[in-house]
Scaffold this motif. Structure first.
Motif, PDB file in Angstrom:
ATOM      1  N   ASN A 100      -2.691 -16.254 -13.531  1.00 23.12           N
ATOM      2  CA  ASN A 100      -2.766 -14.995 -14.214  1.00 23.12           C
ATOM      3  C   ASN A 100      -2.177 -14.078 -13.634  1.00 23.12           C
ATOM      4  O   ASN A 100      -2.406 -13.361 -12.577  1.00 23.12           O
ATOM      5  N   VAL A 101      -0.828 -13.589 -14.045  1.00 18.75           N
ATOM      6  CA  VAL A 101      -0.046 -12.832 -13.423  1.00 18.75           C
ATOM      7  C   VAL A 101      -0.328 -11.455 -13.597  1.00 18.75           C
ATOM      8  O   VAL A 101      -0.289 -10.643 -12.541  1.00 18.75           O
ATOM      9  N   LYS A 102      -1.268 -11.113 -14.314  1.00 16.68           N
ATOM     10  CA  LYS A 102      -1.722  -9.832 -14.422  1.00 16.68           C
ATOM     11  C   LYS A 102      -2.912  -9.522 -13.099  1.00 16.68           C
ATOM     12  O   LYS A 102      -2.600  -8.274 -12.530  1.00 16.68           O
ATOM     13  N   ASP A 103      -3.565 -10.523 -12.988  1.00 12.73           N
ATOM     14  CA  ASP A 103      -4.503 -10.362 -11.723  1.00 12.73           C
ATOM     15  C   ASP A 103      -3.799 -10.292 -10.443  1.00 12.73           C
ATOM     16  O   ASP A 103      -3.955  -9.402  -9.458  1.00 12.73           O
ATOM     17  N   LYS A 104      -2.769 -10.990 -10.369  1.00  8.20           N
ATOM     18  CA  LYS A 104      -1.693 -10.823  -9.293  1.00  8.20           C
ATOM     19  C   LYS A 104      -1.187  -9.738  -8.923  1.00  8.20           C
ATOM     20  O   LYS A 104      -1.140  -9.111  -7.621  1.00  8.20           O
ATOM     21  N   GLU A 105      -0.739  -8.872 -10.047  1.00  8.07           N
ATOM     22  CA  GLU A 105      -0.186  -7.628  -9.854  1.00  8.07           C
ATOM     23  C   GLU A 105      -1.178  -6.477  -9.521  1.00  8.07           C
ATOM     24  O   GLU A 105      -0.794  -5.756  -8.579  1.00  8.07           O
ATOM     25  N   LYS A 106      -2.140  -6.747 -10.256  1.00  6.87           N
ATOM     26  CA  LYS A 106      -3.396  -5.882  -9.853  1.00  6.87           C
ATOM     27  C   LYS A 106      -3.792  -5.627  -8.391  1.00  6.87           C
ATOM     28  O   LYS A 106      -3.947  -4.809  -7.712  1.00  6.87           O
ATOM     29  N   PHE A 107      -3.658  -6.970  -7.779  1.00  2.00           N
ATOM     30  CA  PHE A 107      -4.273  -7.424  -6.579  1.00  2.00           C
ATOM     31  C   PHE A 107      -3.077  -6.928  -5.673  1.00  2.00           C
ATOM     32  O   PHE A 107      -3.441  -6.432  -4.440  1.00  2.00           O
ATOM     33  N   LYS A 108      -1.867  -7.007  -5.994  1.00  2.15           N
ATOM     34  CA  LYS A 108      -0.814  -6.529  -4.910  1.00  2.15           C
ATOM     35  C   LYS A 108      -0.975  -4.938  -4.995  1.00  2.15           C
ATOM     36  O   LYS A 108      -0.673  -4.416  -3.830  1.00  2.15           O
ATOM     37  N   ASN A 109      -1.116  -4.216  -6.064  1.00  7.21           N
ATOM     38  CA  ASN A 109      -1.211  -2.954  -6.030  1.00  7.21           C
ATOM     39  C   ASN A 109      -2.407  -2.486  -5.116  1.00  7.21           C
ATOM     40  O   ASN A 109      -2.383  -1.441  -4.286  1.00  7.21           O
ATOM     41  N   PHE A 110      -3.457  -3.103  -5.210  1.00  7.67           N
ATOM     42  CA  PHE A 110      -4.677  -2.963  -4.275  1.00  7.67           C
ATOM     43  C   PHE A 110      -4.553  -3.002  -2.943  1.00  7.67           C
ATOM     44  O   PHE A 110      -4.550  -2.096  -2.232  1.00  7.67           O
ATOM     45  N   MET A 111      -3.842  -4.257  -2.525  1.00  4.19           N
ATOM     46  CA  MET A 111      -3.785  -4.386  -1.024  1.00  4.19           C
ATOM     47  C   MET A 111      -2.543  -3.317  -0.502  1.00  4.19           C
ATOM     48  O   MET A 111      -2.667  -2.849   0.406  1.00  4.19           O
ATOM     49  N   THR A 112      -1.650  -3.032  -1.574  1.00  4.25           N
ATOM     50  CA  THR A 112      -0.401  -2.276  -0.893  1.00  4.25           C
ATOM     51  C   THR A 112      -1.387  -0.666  -0.881  1.00  4.25           C
ATOM     52  O   THR A 112      -1.046  -0.162   0.234  1.00  4.25           O
ATOM     53  N   ALA A 113      -2.261  -0.244  -1.620  1.00  6.27           N
ATOM     54  CA  ALA A 113      -3.100   0.987  -1.377  1.00  6.27           C
ATOM     55  C   ALA A 113      -3.710   0.641  -0.001  1.00  6.27           C
ATOM     56  O   ALA A 113      -3.851   1.708   0.869  1.00  6.27           O
ATOM     57  N   CYS A 114      -4.509  -0.494   0.169  1.00  5.23           N
ATOM     58  CA  CYS A 114      -5.153  -0.545   1.421  1.00  5.23           C
ATOM     59  C   CYS A 114      -4.378  -0.444   2.543  1.00  5.23           C
ATOM     60  O   CYS A 114      -4.578   0.146   3.598  1.00  5.23           O
ATOM     61  N   ILE A 115      -3.027  -1.104   2.465  1.00  5.28           N
ATOM     62  CA  ILE A 115      -2.197  -1.154   3.784  1.00  5.28           C
ATOM     63  C   ILE A 115      -1.726   0.345   3.868  1.00  5.28           C
ATOM     64  O   ILE A 115      -1.601   0.629   5.257  1.00  5.28           O
ATOM     65  N   ASN A 116      -1.713   1.064   3.057  1.00  6.66           N
ATOM     66  CA  ASN A 116      -0.904   2.391   3.129  1.00  6.66           C
ATOM     67  C   ASN A 116      -1.987   3.394   3.501  1.00  6.66           C
ATOM     68  O   ASN A 116      -1.492   4.483   3.553  1.00  6.66           O
ATOM     69  N   GLN A 117      -3.046   2.964   3.490  1.00  2.51           N
ATOM     70  CA  GLN A 117      -4.080   4.277   3.784  1.00  2.51           C
ATOM     71  C   GLN A 117      -4.731   4.201   5.107  1.00  2.51           C
ATOM     72  O   GLN A 117      -4.933   3.133   5.572  1.00  2.51           O
ATOM     73  N   ASP A 118      -4.354   5.442   5.874  1.00  2.00           N
ATOM     74  CA  ASP A 118      -4.602   5.406   7.276  1.00  2.00           C
ATOM     75  C   ASP A 118      -6.149   4.985   7.626  1.00  2.00           C
ATOM     76  O   ASP A 118      -6.263   4.578   8.845  1.00  2.00           O
ATOM     77  N   ASN A 119      -7.059   5.284   6.651  1.00  2.00           N
ATOM     78  CA  ASN A 119      -8.562   5.019   7.166  1.00  2.00           C
ATOM     79  C   ASN A 119      -8.828   3.562   6.738  1.00  2.00           C
ATOM     80  O   ASN A 119     -10.036   3.223   6.709  1.00  2.00           O
ATOM     81  N   VAL A 120      -7.984   2.938   6.370  1.00  2.00           N
ATOM     82  CA  VAL A 120      -8.408   1.315   5.526  1.00  2.00           C
ATOM     83  C   VAL A 120      -7.705   0.366   6.754  1.00  2.00           C
ATOM     84  O   VAL A 120      -6.554   0.388   7.098  1.00  2.00           O
ATOM     85  N   TYR A 121      -8.835  -0.646   6.929  1.00  2.00           N
ATOM     86  CA  TYR A 121      -8.176  -1.555   8.080  1.00  2.00           C
ATOM     87  C   TYR A 121      -8.588  -3.175   7.422  1.00  2.00           C
ATOM     88  O   TYR A 121      -9.720  -3.260   6.958  1.00  2.00           O
ATOM     89  N   VAL A 122      -7.710  -4.003   7.381  1.00  2.00           N
ATOM     90  CA  VAL A 122      -7.835  -5.159   6.649  1.00  2.00           C
ATOM     91  C   VAL A 122      -7.711  -6.182   7.750  1.00  2.00           C
ATOM     92  O   VAL A 122      -6.805  -6.314   8.201  1.00  2.00           O
ATOM     93  N   ALA A 123      -8.769  -6.876   8.150  1.00  2.00           N
ATOM     94  CA  ALA A 123      -8.911  -8.144   8.778  1.00  2.00           C
ATOM     95  C   ALA A 123      -9.128  -9.273   7.879  1.00  2.00           C
ATOM     96  O   ALA A 123     -10.237  -9.577   7.639  1.00  2.00           O
ATOM     97  N   ILE A 124      -8.072 -10.096   8.071  1.00  2.00           N
ATOM     98  CA  ILE A 124      -7.987 -11.273   7.230  1.00  2.00           C
ATOM     99  C   ILE A 124      -8.504 -12.508   8.092  1.00  2.00           C
ATOM    100  O   ILE A 124      -7.969 -12.626   9.341  1.00  2.00           O
TER     101      ILE A 124
END
Length: 194
Positions: free
Chosen positions: A124-148
């Motif tokens: 589903n391309v739509k889910d992929k685009e929504k997810f990309k926007n979410f992850m980009t927002a996480c990465i660009n926000q100073d108080n959010v840390y993503v540990a994969i």
């Protein structure tokens, strides 16, 4: 000494791996903090198919609740799998970039995986685009840390979106799964509840 108030959103009635991951996380926290208290919220209460009276939503009221804590941890688990059509992020963590910006405390997405291969095949391309926007927002926000977690998820995110720890060293890191920090001397994890 101040008690650090931690909100932990995770899987507490899942499988034994979830339980061991949570116990490992608490071992990590114990090694870093002298005084803390954890409030647990079951991630399944946010699921579309959860129908009990205590159903929860990632909305502005819940974000206000998050902000009453000193830190919020979401994970561990495969919560970055982007296959949920009704989620504004395409994944389990159904936060819009707008709501994410309203979180003022440190938000740690801890020991998370992206399981879009195998049984979670993604088309589903739509889910992929929504997810990309979410992850980009996480990465660009100073108080959010993503540990994969180190299960190939970072490679998957790199291949699908160009997200990798070399480009986003402060906000996106690959870590050992929290379960590696479980100690055999810990109390045995509770049995799985279906």
């Amino acid at each position: 000494m101040k008690t650090i108030k931690i909100l932990h959103i995770g899987s507490f009635i899942g499988n034994i791996g979830d339980n061991i991951s949570n116990m490992g996380l608490y071992n990590i926290i114990n090694s870093l903090l002298a005084n803390f208290e954890v409030t647990q919220i079951e991630i399944r209460k946010f699921y579309d198919n959860y129908c009990a009276n205590d159903k929860m939503y990632f909305d502005s009221a819940f974000v206000a609740y998050i902000n009453t804590f000193d830190v919020c941890i979401i994970g561990g688990g495969g919560f970055l799998t982007y296959n949920i059509d009704n989620s504004p992020s395409g994944c389990t963590i159904a936060l819009t970039p707008h709501l994410l910006k309203q979180i003022k405390i440190p938000l740690i997405l801890s020991s998370l995986g992206c399981n879009n291969d195998g049984i979670y095949g993604q088309s589903n391309v739509k889910d992929k685009e929504k997810f990309k926007n979410f992850m980009t927002a996480c990465i660009n926000q100073d108080n959010v840390y993503v540990a994969i977690r180190n299960d190939g998820s970072l490679r998957k995110l790199g291949n699908d979106f160009g997200f990798d720890s070399n480009s986003f060293q402060e906000a996106l890191v690959e870590v050992l799964d929290n379960g590696f920090f479980y100690k055999m001397t810990d109390s045995p994890p509770p049995p799985r509840i279906s």
